[in-house]
Scaffold this active site. Structure first.
Site, PDB file in Angstrom:
ATOM      1  N   CYS A  58       0.816  -1.209   0.000  1.00 25.34           N
ATOM      2  CA  CYS A  58       0.000   0.000   0.000  1.00 25.34           C
ATOM      3  C   CYS A  58       0.857   1.269   0.000  1.00 25.34           C
ATOM      4  O   CYS A  58       1.713   1.439   0.869  1.00 25.34           O
ATOM      5  CB  CYS A  58      -0.903  -0.008   1.239  1.00 25.34           C
ATOM      6  SG  CYS A  58      -1.812   1.520   1.505  1.00 25.34           S
ATOM      7  N   TYR A 189      -5.269   6.635  -9.147  1.00 27.81           N
ATOM      8  CA  TYR A 189      -6.492   5.889  -8.855  1.00 27.81           C
ATOM      9  C   TYR A 189      -7.670   6.465  -9.651  1.00 27.81           C
ATOM     10  O   TYR A 189      -8.562   5.720 -10.084  1.00 27.81           O
ATOM     11  CB  TYR A 189      -6.798   5.933  -7.355  1.00 27.81           C
ATOM     12  CG  TYR A 189      -5.886   5.069  -6.530  1.00 27.81           C
ATOM     13  CD1 TYR A 189      -6.255   3.773  -6.177  1.00 27.81           C
ATOM     14  CD2 TYR A 189      -4.653   5.537  -6.103  1.00 27.81           C
ATOM     15  CE1 TYR A 189      -5.413   2.971  -5.423  1.00 27.81           C
ATOM     16  CE2 TYR A 189      -3.797   4.746  -5.352  1.00 27.81           C
ATOM     17  CZ  TYR A 189      -4.183   3.461  -5.014  1.00 27.81           C
ATOM     18  OH  TYR A 189      -3.341   2.665  -4.274  1.00 27.81           O
TER      19      TYR A 189
END
Length: 354
Positions: A58, A189
């Site tokens: 992450c 994203y």
């Protein structure tokens, strides 16, 4: 918990445009639990009381692992590492013997959230800080976790630790970091999870416009804020480190690879080769997370073998701009929590050339 969490993480859609869910647990850990604002719960800085839970996959958690290492907080704040994938329920501790974190005793990070908020319905995200004695989540507000490491945990910083949030630069730095977050960290994203061609096209243009802006800024200075690393560099680096391996193909951020952007590529290699940065990057976990978890984007869950990684260790020549990564300080020492066998950059390069 909504099924979408299993593939997309903490985000929602507004129409066809990606929108990240930023409804985090906003508690802060401060010196003597000093107040920091109305309605913001605070907890006291205390060595040995808290456990930082991360996944090396992450980028948001990667910030915390880098800052913790640069500041030398390993003895003050322990760290748990989740595996690279998760299901609808949350991140799991499948790297640990028996699939349980040895300190918290949990199989899933979800258990720490439920221990404090039964039936917690928002995203079970990393990084998170958990109180070891109670097993309860304290905060998952990732921007403040790292800033508080710098400003509130000073008594536990190592000798020679860098000043990652210099007070004279904070106004400018906050603006730079806000731009990096909205346009680059979140921009990839926005491309990857766009719900229409128009939304994707807009996201793509925004992302590369922002990358061009930071590239121009870095043409005449070694680091974003000048002559030594700050948290602004940490925040940009975690996206750049994942760009060619994931975002270029998986998220369709393909105007150019990072390795085709001379200034940003040299800057990223400079940081990667600096202790505290590249030694936290696990390309195996990074690729597994994105390509296996995002089944809506990659339904086969096939993880690509490339790209090659040897170029990360090539000369960058950024030292010609002057400055040094740690200013008047010193680099961190030996890695206290190394990547698992087979996941270091040297091992991965050796496997490529075998």
């Amino acid at each position: 918990m909504a099924d979408e969490y299993s593939t997309k993480g903490a985000y929602t859609h507004l129409g066809e445009e990606y929108q990240r869910d930023t409804n985090y647990i906003g508690d802060r850990i401060t010196r003597d639990a000093r107040p920091v604002g109305a309605d913001v719960p605070t907890w006291p800085v205390e060595a040995g009381r808290y456990r930082l839970v991360v996944s090396r996959a992450c980028p948001w958690a990667n910030r915390a692992t880098i800052v913790r290492r640069l500041l030398g907080l390993e003895d003050a704040i322990s760290m748990a590492v989740c595996g690279p994938t998760h299901d609808v329920r949350s991140w799991t501790f499948d790297k640990d013997p028996g699939g349980r974190d040895p300190v918290l005793g949990y199989e899933r990070l979800q258990e720490a959230y439920f221990a404090r908020f039964p039936g917690y319905e928002k995203g079970i995200t990393v990084p998170a800080i958990v109180e070891e004695a109670t097993g309860q989540v304290v905060t998952n507000d990732f921007p403040w976790i790292t800033l508080d490491f710098s400003t509130e945990w000073g008594e536990f910083h190592r000798d020679g630790a860098p000043d990652l949030y210099p007070e004279p630069l904070r106004d400018e730095m906050d603006a730079v970091m806000r731009h990096i977050y909205t346009e680059i960290n979140n921009g990839v994203y926005r491309c990857g999870f766009a719900g229409s061609q128009d939304a994707y096209d807009s996201a793509y243009d925004r992302l590369f416009a922002a990358l061009d802006i930071v590239s121009e800024r870095l043409e005449t200075r070694r680091y974003l804020m000048g002559d030594h690393v700050t948290e602004a560099d940490v925040r940009l680096f975690t996206t750049l480190a994942r760009f060619d391996a994931v975002y270029h193909g998986h998220f369709k951020c393909n105007r150019s690879k990072l390795s085709e952007l001379p200034t940003l590529w040299a800057y990223a290699r400079d940081l990667f080769q600096t202790p505290g940065f590249g030694d936290t990057i696990d390309f195996v976990d990074i690729k597994r997370h994105y390509y296996e978890v995002h089944e809506d984007i990659n339904p086969t869950q096939i993880v690509p073998k490339g790209p090659g990684l040897a170029n990360w260790l090539t000369p960058h020549h950024r030292e010609e701009l002057g400055g040094s990564p740690f200013g008047d300080g010193t680099p961190p020492g030996e890695v206290r929590e190394p990547l698992e066998p087979g996941h270091t950059i040297d091992e991965l390069i050796a496997a490529e050339t075998a």
